[in-house]
Scaffold this motif. Sequence first.
Motif, PDB file in Angstrom:
ATOM      1  N   GLY A 199       3.357  -0.732   4.005  1.00  0.00           N
ATOM      2  CA  GLY A 199       2.464  -0.697   2.857  1.00  0.00           C
ATOM      3  C   GLY A 199       2.291   0.656   2.212  1.00  0.00           C
ATOM      4  N   ILE A 200       2.982   1.676   2.709  1.00  0.00           N
ATOM      5  CA  ILE A 200       2.887   3.021   2.148  1.00  0.00           C
ATOM      6  C   ILE A 200       4.161   3.326   1.371  1.00  0.00           C
ATOM      7  N   CYS A 250       1.220   1.584  -7.123  1.00  0.00           N
ATOM      8  CA  CYS A 250       0.274   1.840  -6.028  1.00  0.00           C
ATOM      9  C   CYS A 250      -1.159   1.657  -6.508  1.00  0.00           C
ATOM     10  N   ASP A 252      -3.735   3.048  -5.336  1.00  0.00           N
ATOM     11  CA  ASP A 252      -4.446   4.318  -5.314  1.00  0.00           C
ATOM     12  C   ASP A 252      -3.709   5.409  -6.071  1.00  0.00           C
ATOM     13  N   ARG A 275       2.478   9.966  -2.102  1.00  0.00           N
ATOM     14  CA  ARG A 275       2.254   8.787  -1.262  1.00  0.00           C
ATOM     15  C   ARG A 275       1.117   7.944  -1.817  1.00  0.00           C
ATOM     16  N   ARG A 277      -0.538   3.457  -1.618  1.00  0.00           N
ATOM     17  CA  ARG A 277      -0.494   2.139  -0.988  1.00  0.00           C
ATOM     18  C   ARG A 277      -0.053   1.084  -1.987  1.00  0.00           C
ATOM     19  N   SER A 278       0.760   0.134  -1.516  1.00  0.00           N
ATOM     20  CA  SER A 278       1.230  -0.949  -2.388  1.00  0.00           C
ATOM     21  C   SER A 278       1.568  -2.162  -1.538  1.00  0.00           C
ATOM     22  N   ASP A 279       1.310  -3.357  -2.102  1.00  0.00           N
ATOM     23  CA  ASP A 279       1.712  -4.592  -1.434  1.00  0.00           C
ATOM     24  C   ASP A 279       2.787  -5.328  -2.227  1.00  0.00           C
ATOM     25  N   ASP A 444      -8.628   6.143  -4.235  1.00  0.00           N
ATOM     26  CA  ASP A 444      -8.629   4.702  -4.452  1.00  0.00           C
ATOM     27  C   ASP A 444      -9.871   4.339  -5.266  1.00  0.00           C
TER      28      ASP A 444
END
Length: 671
Positions: A199-200, A250, A252, A275, A277-279, A444
């Motif tokens: 997820g990063i 991302c 954030d 860096r 976060r992503s899904d 975020d």
Amino acid sequence: MTGPDPSSLLLDLADGTAPFALIARDGATVEVLTGDVVDVDLLADIPLVDAAGTAREVLALVPYRQVRERGFVCHDDGAPLRCLVIDERVAVPRAEAMASLPSSPVPLAGAGFDIADEEYAGIVRRVIAEEIGRGEGANFVIRRDFVAGVDVDPRIAALTWFRALLEHEKGAYWTFAVVTDGHIAVGASPEAHVSAKDGIVTMNPISGTFRHPAGGATADTLAEFLRSTKETEELFMVVDEELKMMSAVCSDGGRITGPHLKEMSRLTHTEYMLRGRSDLDPRDILRETMFAPTVTGSPMQNACTVIARHETAPRGYYSGVAALFTPNGATEGPTHDLDAPILIRTAYLVDGRLRVPVGATLVRHSDPYGEVGETHGKAAGVLGAIGAIPRDSTPAAPVPAAPADADPDAPVAPRRPLGEDPAIAELLASRNDRLAPFWMNPQDPDGSGPFAGRTALVVDAEDRFTTMLAHQLRHLGLDTRIVHWSEVTDAEIDAADLVVSGPGPGDPRDDSPRMSAMRRVVSRRLHSRSPLLAVCLSHQILADQLGIDLAPLAQPHQGLQKSVDLFGEDASIGFYNTFTARVAPGTTERGLRVGGVRANGEASGAESPLPLAVDPETLTLDLPAEVAADPETGDVYAMRGREFASVQGHLESILSRDGMRTLERLISHAL
């Protein structure tokens, strides 16, 4: 897992016909991948699962022409999006692989650059004058190719070059060879474009190129390079461009760490890490980040257009990526991790012809012959390793003479990396003093900002700085959407609590469909007396509609950081403009009343809000505007009036140290 005897395994690869890939990325092993080749049309077609729904590991070579998926232009050579669907993976210890690979030099015939040095210098001059000088973008990468004939079995050549790069080119992110029917790619890429794991998402913008002098790099020679304005701004610009991508994929937005040094055999680069976060599905991440600004330019869409104007031949796989999709066992969210280095410092062999493409990043400060030298330096690492040019046998730094009583058999201590030198570390760290804290801290958004409960519509004029703007707006509490200029409707323009009319490349005085659409966005909000924030290109359009003259700058402000007075408060802001709105110097910085929206060339004294059923293009309006301008040149940095505000700089840029504070001030005024 470990596999069979390395010598027999690699011999089978040399004598066989099956496709394979070799990857060295951990410093200890060489991964040997074998399987079947499948060519697909789109990134979404990369076969990550088989017919039974089982996750598969896939290595995809993504050509530059894939930018068509994002609607960008290119010279289309039909290079396939080639996928090696992996059936078997064997890890071979690096030393054993080196001992088993062929090492005899591969003779080359007719070697040299396809574009002569003087001709390439001329291209550099034209790009600076005709593209950067006319507002088409901040930086562009134009390539040239080192070419030669090869009369050796292609598989033997690939294995030989892979071994040579493994031995002689240090500091690579991936050293690799991909051998498929009719096409071979062997390289030592220094740059990870994008990776996604657990997820990063990580991106690694690298820019600024220090060519090691004769005798090797020293702290003193490197320090001179690190003080270069051109090299520093070049890195900041590519970080901005990759943050646009991070903000698109991302939640954030992306956090910056660095800068660091990337030391290689003949070159040293500067780099940051981003860096977030992503899904998203890793194929979607790859699509949204095509391709790195370090090998294309910025803004990305217009960079592709500029490349098509100044490069006469297709790029093939140069500036694309090698993307390894590995199953991660997840039952929810992305089922594959992604590791995708940029396809640079890579030799291609097709039909007996070697091609090593290299490019230089052209900015407003570029020296044509310096950029010629940069292409030679970038090519030298690969060419020297594979024996196409003499290898540099000089040590990386001068070695002091040993004391007379020293033991001649005593081991020599390895040279300390230059990045660990205290003076160098201090120089690197000092770069961050210029940057926006917002992008260096966790970020975020939680929806609790000062404008919570309000909506914002960001109109994209083909510069994805809008993704960074949208991320900042969400931090300020605004429920934010981005709409492309060609798709935005009057109903959307009218409905939003705040419209942010975005930045973009080009001359604001043009009559192109894009400029006309952005004029309509600005005009409609002005006439309806609805809150508007206009940024960069749209700031210029707003100024034009308020009767303020527009003019090209003597020197483009692409990637320039300035401290300016914005309505009584000093702000450090990043600028990416070639044109400016300009008033008479010294006449006023505030309280200027200017003639209104110019549709018919006549001013009107209208003061009441425009009924939304009325077409704003048919009316004029006289509006008071407060102007923040340079007291010497009259260049307008910002404006504000009844329900509107504008800014020439990019408050979302990492160069805008006071960006968030200024953005909040201008939005507060507009609302």
